[in-house]
Motif scaffolding. Structure first.
Motif, PDB file in Angstrom:
ATOM      1  N   ILE A 158       0.842  -1.203   0.000  1.00 61.56           N
ATOM      2  CA  ILE A 158       0.000   0.000   0.000  1.00 61.56           C
ATOM      3  C   ILE A 158       0.875   1.250   0.000  1.00 61.56           C
ATOM      4  N   CYS A 159       1.939   1.248   0.801  1.00 60.64           N
ATOM      5  CA  CYS A 159       2.858   2.395   0.843  1.00 60.64           C
ATOM      6  C   CYS A 159       3.549   2.607  -0.508  1.00 60.64           C
ATOM      7  N   VAL A 160       4.007   1.525  -1.117  1.00 56.47           N
ATOM      8  CA  VAL A 160       4.655   1.625  -2.430  1.00 56.47           C
ATOM      9  C   VAL A 160       3.665   2.163  -3.460  1.00 56.47           C
ATOM     10  N   PHE A 161       2.438   1.655  -3.440  1.00 56.87           N
ATOM     11  CA  PHE A 161       1.411   2.107  -4.373  1.00 56.87           C
ATOM     12  C   PHE A 161       1.154   3.607  -4.207  1.00 56.87           C
ATOM     13  N   LEU A 162       0.979   4.054  -2.963  1.00 59.91           N
ATOM     14  CA  LEU A 162       0.693   5.469  -2.722  1.00 59.91           C
ATOM     15  C   LEU A 162       1.867   6.357  -3.095  1.00 59.91           C
ATOM     16  N   PHE A 163       3.089   5.921  -2.805  1.00 57.77           N
ATOM     17  CA  PHE A 163       4.267   6.684  -3.186  1.00 57.77           C
ATOM     18  C   PHE A 163       4.341   6.807  -4.710  1.00 57.77           C
ATOM     19  N   ALA A 164       4.159   5.687  -5.387  1.00 55.15           N
ATOM     20  CA  ALA A 164       4.217   5.700  -6.848  1.00 55.15           C
ATOM     21  C   ALA A 164       3.128   6.597  -7.424  1.00 55.15           C
ATOM     22  N   LEU A 165       1.938   6.547  -6.850  1.00 52.63           N
ATOM     23  CA  LEU A 165       0.830   7.360  -7.344  1.00 52.63           C
ATOM     24  C   LEU A 165       1.102   8.853  -7.165  1.00 52.63           C
ATOM     25  N   PHE A 166       1.365   9.265  -5.931  1.00 45.91           N
ATOM     26  CA  PHE A 166       1.466  10.696  -5.647  1.00 45.91           C
ATOM     27  C   PHE A 166       2.784  11.319  -6.084  1.00 45.91           C
ATOM     28  N   ILE A 167       3.887  10.664  -5.818  1.00 45.52           N
ATOM     29  CA  ILE A 167       5.187  11.254  -6.119  1.00 45.52           C
ATOM     30  C   ILE A 167       5.581  11.016  -7.575  1.00 45.52           C
ATOM     31  N   VAL A 201       3.777   9.359 -10.305  1.00 42.62           N
ATOM     32  CA  VAL A 201       2.813   9.557 -11.391  1.00 42.62           C
ATOM     33  C   VAL A 201       2.290  10.990 -11.403  1.00 42.62           C
ATOM     34  N   ILE A 202       1.677  11.431 -10.322  1.00 44.04           N
ATOM     35  CA  ILE A 202       1.097  12.782 -10.311  1.00 44.04           C
ATOM     36  C   ILE A 202       2.197  13.837 -10.387  1.00 44.04           C
ATOM     37  N   GLY A 203       3.222  13.699  -9.544  1.00 45.31           N
ATOM     38  CA  GLY A 203       4.336  14.650  -9.588  1.00 45.31           C
ATOM     39  C   GLY A 203       5.093  14.588 -10.903  1.00 45.31           C
ATOM     40  N   GLY A 204       5.303  13.370 -11.398  1.00 47.70           N
ATOM     41  CA  GLY A 204       6.017  13.197 -12.661  1.00 47.70           C
ATOM     42  C   GLY A 204       5.249  13.768 -13.842  1.00 47.70           C
ATOM     43  N   LEU A 205       3.932  13.534 -13.880  1.00 49.88           N
ATOM     44  CA  LEU A 205       3.120  14.104 -14.961  1.00 49.88           C
ATOM     45  C   LEU A 205       3.131  15.628 -14.910  1.00 49.88           C
ATOM     46  N   ASN A 206       3.110  16.177 -13.708  1.00 48.44           N
ATOM     47  CA  ASN A 206       3.192  17.628 -13.553  1.00 48.44           C
ATOM     48  C   ASN A 206       4.532  18.146 -14.084  1.00 48.44           C
ATOM     49  N   LEU A 207       5.616  17.443 -13.758  1.00 49.69           N
ATOM     50  CA  LEU A 207       6.938  17.836 -14.238  1.00 49.69           C
ATOM     51  C   LEU A 207       7.022  17.734 -15.762  1.00 49.69           C
ATOM     52  N   VAL A 208       6.530  16.647 -16.315  1.00 48.96           N
ATOM     53  CA  VAL A 208       6.554  16.463 -17.772  1.00 48.96           C
ATOM     54  C   VAL A 208       5.736  17.554 -18.450  1.00 48.96           C
ATOM     55  N   TYR A 209       4.531  17.791 -17.948  1.00 53.42           N
ATOM     56  CA  TYR A 209       3.677  18.821 -18.542  1.00 53.42           C
ATOM     57  C   TYR A 209       4.348  20.189 -18.484  1.00 53.42           C
ATOM     58  N   THR A 210       4.896  20.532 -17.327  1.00 51.88           N
ATOM     59  CA  THR A 210       5.513  21.850 -17.158  1.00 51.88           C
ATOM     60  C   THR A 210       6.686  22.043 -18.109  1.00 51.88           C
ATOM     61  N   ALA A 245       9.746  11.791 -18.725  1.00 54.27           N
ATOM     62  CA  ALA A 245       8.578  10.919 -18.902  1.00 54.27           C
ATOM     63  C   ALA A 245       8.779   9.551 -18.262  1.00 54.27           C
ATOM     64  N   ILE A 246      10.013   9.183 -18.007  1.00 56.69           N
ATOM     65  CA  ILE A 246      10.278   7.888 -17.366  1.00 56.69           C
ATOM     66  C   ILE A 246       9.728   7.865 -15.942  1.00 56.69           C
ATOM     67  N   LEU A 247       9.617   9.023 -15.313  1.00 56.71           N
ATOM     68  CA  LEU A 247       9.123   9.089 -13.932  1.00 56.71           C
ATOM     69  C   LEU A 247       7.668   8.622 -13.822  1.00 56.71           C
ATOM     70  N   PRO A 248       6.702   9.214 -14.539  1.00 54.23           N
ATOM     71  CA  PRO A 248       5.330   8.702 -14.421  1.00 54.23           C
ATOM     72  C   PRO A 248       5.173   7.298 -15.008  1.00 54.23           C
ATOM     73  N   LEU A 249       5.931   6.973 -16.042  1.00 50.27           N
ATOM     74  CA  LEU A 249       5.854   5.635 -16.620  1.00 50.27           C
ATOM     75  C   LEU A 249       6.284   4.583 -15.595  1.00 50.27           C
ATOM     76  N   SER A 250       7.399   4.817 -14.948  1.00 52.63           N
ATOM     77  CA  SER A 250       7.869   3.872 -13.925  1.00 52.63           C
ATOM     78  C   SER A 250       6.921   3.846 -12.734  1.00 52.63           C
ATOM     79  N   GLY A 251       6.352   4.983 -12.391  1.00 52.27           N
ATOM     80  CA  GLY A 251       5.379   5.027 -11.307  1.00 52.27           C
ATOM     81  C   GLY A 251       4.153   4.186 -11.609  1.00 52.27           C
ATOM     82  N   MET A 252       3.667   4.268 -12.849  1.00 57.09           N
ATOM     83  CA  MET A 252       2.507   3.446 -13.231  1.00 57.09           C
ATOM     84  C   MET A 252       2.862   1.958 -13.203  1.00 57.09           C
TER      85      MET A 252
END
Length: 163
Positions: free
Chosen positions: A96-105, A107-116, A136-143
């Motif tokens: 659960i911790c790994v899932f939440l870290f991957a999601l928030f840091i 995927v969401i953070g990575g997509l924000n960085l990629v978009y910006t 883009a490797i950040l949200p991809l690896s997070g997913m």
């Protein structure tokens, strides 16, 4: 073998091939840099940046791969002292911790960085690659990590995995 297990195995094999390819590119890049610097007495400008980007990709994608294989760094002294029920609860908590870290840091953070970076049009200094593609490797690896956590969670719940 279940469909999920087959898919898991194929995705892991694909990631292995990508990681090996990136590592091979990194080796050739560094050898080219050494050759050009010491034999040709000149230096190619792109090799340092390519090495840096390769290390970013190999590190972050490698973290996702290690998450899939459950070979990430851990201290299991207390875990080994627990009973089977406590171990199972601990594994569920970890997933659960790994899932939440991957999601928030990642995927969401990575997509924000990629978009910006894409929106601002930031390019790398030498290769002139949009930095959003590098990041883009950040949200991809997070997913990927999120999918692997769900897979492991299901295995833990059905008692297919215990450590």
């Amino acid at each position: 073998m279940k469909t999920a297990d087959i898919l898991f195995t194929k995705v892991c094999k694909f990631i292995e091939i990508v990681l090996i390819s990136i590592f091979g590119l990194l080796v050739v890049d560094v050898l080219l840099q050494v050759f050009s610097r010491y034999i040709l007495n000149t230096s190619f400008t792109f090799t340092e940046e390519l090495a840096r980007f390769s290390l970013i990709w190999i590190s972050i994608l490698g973290a996702a791969y290690l998450s899939a294989k459950r070979e990430h760094l851990s201290m299991d002294f207390l875990y080994q002292k627990m009973g089977v029920k406590s171990q199972k609860k601990t594994l569920i908590f970890i997933e659960i911790c790994v899932f939440l870290f991957a999601l928030f840091i990642m995927v969401i953070g990575g997509l924000n960085l990629v978009y910006t970076t894409l929106h601002l049009g930031q390019l790398s200094g030498t290769l002139r690659i949009p930095l959003g593609y590098i990041y883009a490797i950040l949200p991809l690896s997070g997913m990927l990590m999120m999918c692997f956590s769900i897979y492991h969670f299901a295995k833990i719940r059905t008692n297919d995995i215990t450590d």
